[in-house]
Write a protein that holds these residues in place. Structure first.
Motif, PDB file in Angstrom:
ATOM      1  N   UNK A   1      22.853   0.461  15.809  1.00 38.99           N
ATOM      2  CA  UNK A   1      21.692   0.739  14.955  1.00 38.99           C
ATOM      3  C   UNK A   1      21.340  -0.483  14.107  1.00 38.99           C
ATOM      4  N   UNK A   2      20.060  -0.783  14.016  1.00 36.35           N
ATOM      5  CA  UNK A   2      19.584  -1.873  13.172  1.00 36.35           C
ATOM      6  C   UNK A   2      19.498  -1.333  11.745  1.00 36.35           C
ATOM      7  N   UNK A   3      20.120  -2.005  10.766  1.00 31.54           N
ATOM      8  CA  UNK A   3      20.073  -1.522   9.383  1.00 31.54           C
ATOM      9  C   UNK A   3      18.643  -1.413   8.846  1.00 31.54           C
ATOM     10  N   UNK A   4      18.464  -0.598   7.822  1.00 31.91           N
ATOM     11  CA  UNK A   4      17.138  -0.303   7.269  1.00 31.91           C
ATOM     12  C   UNK A   4      16.397  -1.562   6.841  1.00 31.91           C
ATOM     13  N   UNK A   5      17.068  -2.469   6.161  1.00 30.92           N
ATOM     14  CA  UNK A   5      16.389  -3.675   5.676  1.00 30.92           C
ATOM     15  C   UNK A   5      15.790  -4.482   6.832  1.00 30.92           C
ATOM     16  N   UNK A   6      16.570  -4.681   7.891  1.00 35.04           N
ATOM     17  CA  UNK A   6      16.076  -5.432   9.040  1.00 35.04           C
ATOM     18  C   UNK A   6      15.037  -4.625   9.827  1.00 35.04           C
ATOM     19  N   UNK A   7      15.208  -3.306   9.879  1.00 37.68           N
ATOM     20  CA  UNK A   7      14.214  -2.454  10.548  1.00 37.68           C
ATOM     21  C   UNK A   7      12.863  -2.562   9.856  1.00 37.68           C
ATOM     22  N   UNK A   8      12.881  -2.623   8.524  1.00 36.16           N
ATOM     23  CA  UNK A   8      11.629  -2.762   7.767  1.00 36.16           C
ATOM     24  C   UNK A   8      10.941  -4.086   8.112  1.00 36.16           C
ATOM     25  N   UNK A   9      11.727  -5.155   8.225  1.00 28.30           N
ATOM     26  CA  UNK A   9      11.158  -6.454   8.600  1.00 28.30           C
ATOM     27  C   UNK A   9      10.555  -6.394  10.000  1.00 28.30           C
ATOM     28  N   UNK A  10      11.246  -5.739  10.920  1.00 27.40           N
ATOM     29  CA  UNK A  10      10.760  -5.633  12.295  1.00 27.40           C
ATOM     30  C   UNK A  10       9.479  -4.803  12.351  1.00 27.40           C
ATOM     31  N   UNK A  11       9.403  -3.743  11.576  1.00 28.38           N
ATOM     32  CA  UNK A  11       8.191  -2.909  11.548  1.00 28.38           C
ATOM     33  C   UNK A  11       6.958  -3.723  11.162  1.00 28.38           C
ATOM     34  N   UNK A  12       7.146  -4.750  10.329  1.00 30.24           N
ATOM     35  CA  UNK A  12       6.023  -5.586   9.896  1.00 30.24           C
ATOM     36  C   UNK A  12       5.401  -6.373  11.051  1.00 30.24           C
TER      37      UNK A  12
END
Length: 95
Positions: A22-33
Motif C-alpha cells: 500500500x502507498x502511504x496517504x501522504x504519497x497517495x495525495x501527491x500521486x492524486x495531484x
C-alpha cells in the motif's frame, strides 16, 4: 514524479492471489495531484518501481482513496519477500 516510501507487503486472496504494497496517504495525495496526466484509464497509474535490487514496470491500483503497488512473484520471490515484510519502494510515476 519520484516517490520513496516504506510499507508492508500484503496479500489479496481473490480468485488469483496477488501481493501488494500500500502507498502511504501522504504519497497517495501527491500521486492524486498528477493522476489525470498519468492514468490511461480505470484510474490505474503507470509507474516504474524498485524494491531491493529489482526494477519493474507496473501500474498502481486505486483503493479506498489511496493506491496499491502490485508486487509480482518475479520481484517478490528472488528477494524472499512474504506477507508482512517491510520494504522500501522507490517509484517514478510515468507521465
Amino acid at each position: 514524479m519520484d516517490v520513496v516510501f516504506a510499507g508492508h507487503v500484503i496479500e489479496w486472496r481473490g480468485p488469483s492471489p496477488f501481493y501488494f504494497v500500500p502507498v502511504p496517504e501522504e504519497q497517495s495525495a501527491d500521486i492524486r495531484e498528477v493522476a489525470a496526466m498519468a492514468t490511461y484509464g480505470w484510474g490505474v497509474i503507470p509507474v516504474e518501481a524498485r524494491i531491493g535490487g529489482i526494477t519493474f514496470a507496473t501500474s498502481l491500483f486505486p483503493r479506498d482513496g489511496g493506491y496499491l503497488l502490485p508486487v509480482r512473484n518475479a520481484v517478490r520471490k528472488p528477494q524472499g519477500l512474504s506477507t508482512g515484510d517491510e520494504v522500501t519502494v522507490e517509484m517514478a510515476v510515468r507521465l
